[in-house]
Design a protein around this motif. Sequence first.
Motif, PDB file in Angstrom:
ATOM      1  N   ARG A  10       0.645  -1.126  -0.077  1.00 12.02           N
ATOM      2  CA  ARG A  10       0.092   0.097   0.089  1.00 12.02           C
ATOM      3  C   ARG A  10       0.830   1.379  -0.008  1.00 12.02           C
ATOM      4  O   ARG A  10       0.465   2.330  -0.760  1.00 12.02           O
ATOM      5  CB  ARG A  10      -0.984  -0.178   1.253  1.00 12.02           C
ATOM      6  CG  ARG A  10      -2.081  -0.897   1.076  1.00 12.02           C
ATOM      7  CD  ARG A  10      -2.729  -1.089   2.278  1.00 12.02           C
ATOM      8  NE  ARG A  10      -3.463  -0.160   2.619  1.00 12.02           N
ATOM      9  CZ  ARG A  10      -4.811   0.189   2.388  1.00 12.02           C
ATOM     10  NH1 ARG A  10      -5.650  -0.860   1.737  1.00 12.02           N
ATOM     11  NH2 ARG A  10      -5.463   1.119   2.738  1.00 12.02           N
ATOM     12  N   TYR A  45      -5.042  -3.036 -13.258  1.00  8.43           N
ATOM     13  CA  TYR A  45      -6.383  -3.106 -12.778  1.00  8.43           C
ATOM     14  C   TYR A  45      -6.698  -4.774 -13.044  1.00  8.43           C
ATOM     15  O   TYR A  45      -6.865  -5.280 -12.291  1.00  8.43           O
ATOM     16  CB  TYR A  45      -7.790  -2.472 -13.701  1.00  8.43           C
ATOM     17  CG  TYR A  45      -9.008  -3.043 -13.621  1.00  8.43           C
ATOM     18  CD1 TYR A  45      -9.828  -2.882 -12.381  1.00  8.43           C
ATOM     19  CD2 TYR A  45      -9.448  -3.731 -14.632  1.00  8.43           C
ATOM     20  CE1 TYR A  45     -10.841  -3.257 -12.342  1.00  8.43           C
ATOM     21  CE2 TYR A  45     -10.855  -4.067 -14.270  1.00  8.43           C
ATOM     22  CZ  TYR A  45     -11.632  -4.075 -13.236  1.00  8.43           C
ATOM     23  OH  TYR A  45     -12.710  -4.433 -13.244  1.00  8.43           O
ATOM     24  N   ILE A 208     -17.534   2.995  -9.934  1.00  8.63           N
ATOM     25  CA  ILE A 208     -16.490   2.003  -9.435  1.00  8.63           C
ATOM     26  C   ILE A 208     -17.255   0.788 -10.094  1.00  8.63           C
ATOM     27  O   ILE A 208     -18.524   0.807 -10.512  1.00  8.63           O
ATOM     28  CB  ILE A 208     -16.636   1.566  -7.979  1.00  8.63           C
ATOM     29  CG1 ILE A 208     -17.987   1.572  -7.315  1.00  8.63           C
ATOM     30  CG2 ILE A 208     -16.067   2.671  -7.248  1.00  8.63           C
ATOM     31  CD1 ILE A 208     -18.022   1.155  -5.959  1.00  8.63           C
ATOM     32  N   ASP A 212     -16.169  -4.048  -6.757  1.00 10.27           N
ATOM     33  CA  ASP A 212     -15.908  -3.252  -5.568  1.00 10.27           C
ATOM     34  C   ASP A 212     -17.315  -2.990  -5.027  1.00 10.27           C
ATOM     35  O   ASP A 212     -17.358  -2.464  -3.831  1.00 10.27           O
ATOM     36  CB  ASP A 212     -14.953  -2.033  -5.830  1.00 10.27           C
ATOM     37  CG  ASP A 212     -13.574  -2.122  -6.009  1.00 10.27           C
ATOM     38  OD1 ASP A 212     -13.041  -3.059  -5.086  1.00 10.27           O
ATOM     39  OD2 ASP A 212     -12.826  -1.463  -6.697  1.00 10.27           O
ATOM     40  N   ARG A 243     -10.369  -0.530  -0.448  1.00  7.04           N
ATOM     41  CA  ARG A 243      -8.961  -1.094  -1.319  1.00  7.04           C
ATOM     42  C   ARG A 243      -8.750   0.164  -2.376  1.00  7.04           C
ATOM     43  O   ARG A 243      -8.005  -0.264  -3.283  1.00  7.04           O
ATOM     44  CB  ARG A 243      -9.562  -2.529  -1.916  1.00  7.04           C
ATOM     45  CG  ARG A 243      -9.886  -3.425  -0.888  1.00  7.04           C
ATOM     46  CD  ARG A 243      -9.785  -4.677  -1.165  1.00  7.04           C
ATOM     47  NE  ARG A 243     -10.742  -5.053  -2.507  1.00  7.04           N
ATOM     48  CZ  ARG A 243     -10.804  -6.233  -3.401  1.00  7.04           C
ATOM     49  NH1 ARG A 243     -10.064  -7.180  -2.871  1.00  7.04           N
ATOM     50  NH2 ARG A 243     -11.685  -6.239  -4.290  1.00  7.04           N
ATOM     51  N   GLN A 244      -9.324   1.093  -2.449  1.00  2.00           N
ATOM     52  CA  GLN A 244      -8.726   2.262  -3.336  1.00  2.00           C
ATOM     53  C   GLN A 244      -8.237   3.558  -2.353  1.00  2.00           C
ATOM     54  O   GLN A 244      -8.761   3.573  -1.208  1.00  2.00           O
ATOM     55  CB  GLN A 244      -9.748   2.470  -4.242  1.00  2.00           C
ATOM     56  CG  GLN A 244     -10.245   1.289  -5.158  1.00  2.00           C
ATOM     57  CD  GLN A 244     -10.689   1.639  -6.642  1.00  2.00           C
ATOM     58  OE1 GLN A 244     -10.054   2.526  -7.200  1.00  2.00           O
ATOM     59  NE2 GLN A 244     -11.815   0.888  -7.160  1.00  2.00           N
ATOM     60  N   LYS A 248     -11.408   8.288  -4.794  1.00  2.00           N
ATOM     61  CA  LYS A 248     -12.280   7.319  -5.384  1.00  2.00           C
ATOM     62  C   LYS A 248     -13.478   7.468  -4.317  1.00  2.00           C
ATOM     63  O   LYS A 248     -14.565   6.879  -4.931  1.00  2.00           O
ATOM     64  CB  LYS A 248     -11.923   6.016  -5.502  1.00  2.00           C
ATOM     65  CG  LYS A 248     -11.043   5.724  -6.497  1.00  2.00           C
ATOM     66  CD  LYS A 248     -11.534   6.026  -7.911  1.00  2.00           C
ATOM     67  CE  LYS A 248     -12.373   5.161  -8.317  1.00  2.00           C
ATOM     68  NZ  LYS A 248     -12.700   5.266  -9.908  1.00  2.00           N
ATOM     69  N   TYR A 281      -8.777   3.290 -12.188  1.00  2.00           N
ATOM     70  CA  TYR A 281      -8.667   2.275 -10.907  1.00  2.00           C
ATOM     71  C   TYR A 281      -7.511   2.665 -10.132  1.00  2.00           C
ATOM     72  O   TYR A 281      -6.460   2.521 -10.508  1.00  2.00           O
ATOM     73  CB  TYR A 281      -8.529   0.936 -11.430  1.00  2.00           C
ATOM     74  CG  TYR A 281      -8.399  -0.140 -10.675  1.00  2.00           C
ATOM     75  CD1 TYR A 281      -9.518  -0.549  -9.763  1.00  2.00           C
ATOM     76  CD2 TYR A 281      -7.123  -0.768 -10.255  1.00  2.00           C
ATOM     77  CE1 TYR A 281      -9.432  -1.428  -8.796  1.00  2.00           C
ATOM     78  CE2 TYR A 281      -7.151  -1.942  -9.146  1.00  2.00           C
ATOM     79  CZ  TYR A 281      -8.368  -2.236  -8.430  1.00  2.00           C
ATOM     80  OH  TYR A 281      -8.125  -3.202  -7.462  1.00  2.00           O
ATOM     81  N   ALA A 282      -7.888   2.792  -8.675  1.00  2.00           N
ATOM     82  CA  ALA A 282      -6.846   3.709  -7.792  1.00  2.00           C
ATOM     83  C   ALA A 282      -6.553   2.359  -6.880  1.00  2.00           C
ATOM     84  O   ALA A 282      -6.565   2.743  -5.454  1.00  2.00           O
ATOM     85  CB  ALA A 282      -7.255   4.743  -7.230  1.00  2.00           C
ATOM     86  N   GLY A 283      -6.542   1.107  -7.290  1.00  2.00           N
ATOM     87  CA  GLY A 283      -6.422  -0.076  -6.154  1.00  2.00           C
ATOM     88  C   GLY A 283      -4.996   0.014  -5.320  1.00  2.00           C
ATOM     89  O   GLY A 283      -4.091   0.416  -5.692  1.00  2.00           O
TER      90      GLY A 283
END
Length: 284
Positions: A10, A45, A208, A212, A243-244, A248, A281-283
Amino acid sequence: MKRFFRLDRRGFLIGAAGVALAGCDRISESDQAQDVFDGVNELSYKAQRLLIGADRLAPEFAATEISRNFRANGSIDPKAPSYRELVRDQFTSWKLNVGGLVEKARDYSLDELRALPSRTQITRHDCVEGWSCIGKWKGVLLSTLLDEVRVKPQARYVAFYCADRLGADEAASNPNEAESDQETDPDEQPPQTGAALDDPSTHSYETIDLIDARHPQTILAYDMNDRVLPVAHGAPLRLRVERQLGYKMAKYIMRIELVESFAGIGRGKGGYWEDRGYDWYAGI
């Protein structure tokens, strides 16, 4: 004794995103470069979906670890007259519409959302700018609402339409950044009047996917740290998709729509910040 530097996944992704997005305005000037980044984002992603799976949980924390001062991200005080009226009546007249590609669209009052089964979680909010805070959130699972309205098979994304307008709201947590994202052509800038500020087409939005949306930690939060969600943090309702990255997590949610594609919303990139160069997607 040798000391080893340890960087968790992370932390690495947050740092890398911050470095990359610091130059997103310059990068976005090149269509070719943007195409490359779009391709990389799609690859990231797919890779994360494959490696992480659909239901892997984000870390949760003890009450003793809650941040004493939780920074607010994005807008902190929307100026739209319709929103100011909702604040004055403590959101008693607010209704959340859930519609689009569903079998049975419906409206929810705040009391109706509170009456549904809830989830409470203590999680870390990771901002793309590099800071993190831990907070306690309580709200209704987004999946509960999706089940109630019965999502149609062709729906692929959930779109959240919000009351804030980051380029126009005077009070933002990062005013310089918010100002830099306004259009430079005065003919394209609507006047800062009540009517313009109430135009939903100029407000922020986020999207999203259904993976998600149905994640067991994805909630629509109405409480924060055992109190009613404050305006600065997105009252009456904000998205928590743990998880983002923080951008988001839509705040000031007014409406939810199930869609097959987000190409026709905003500038077609899937969100206010995504329309300005950030990854969809900002996972983490």
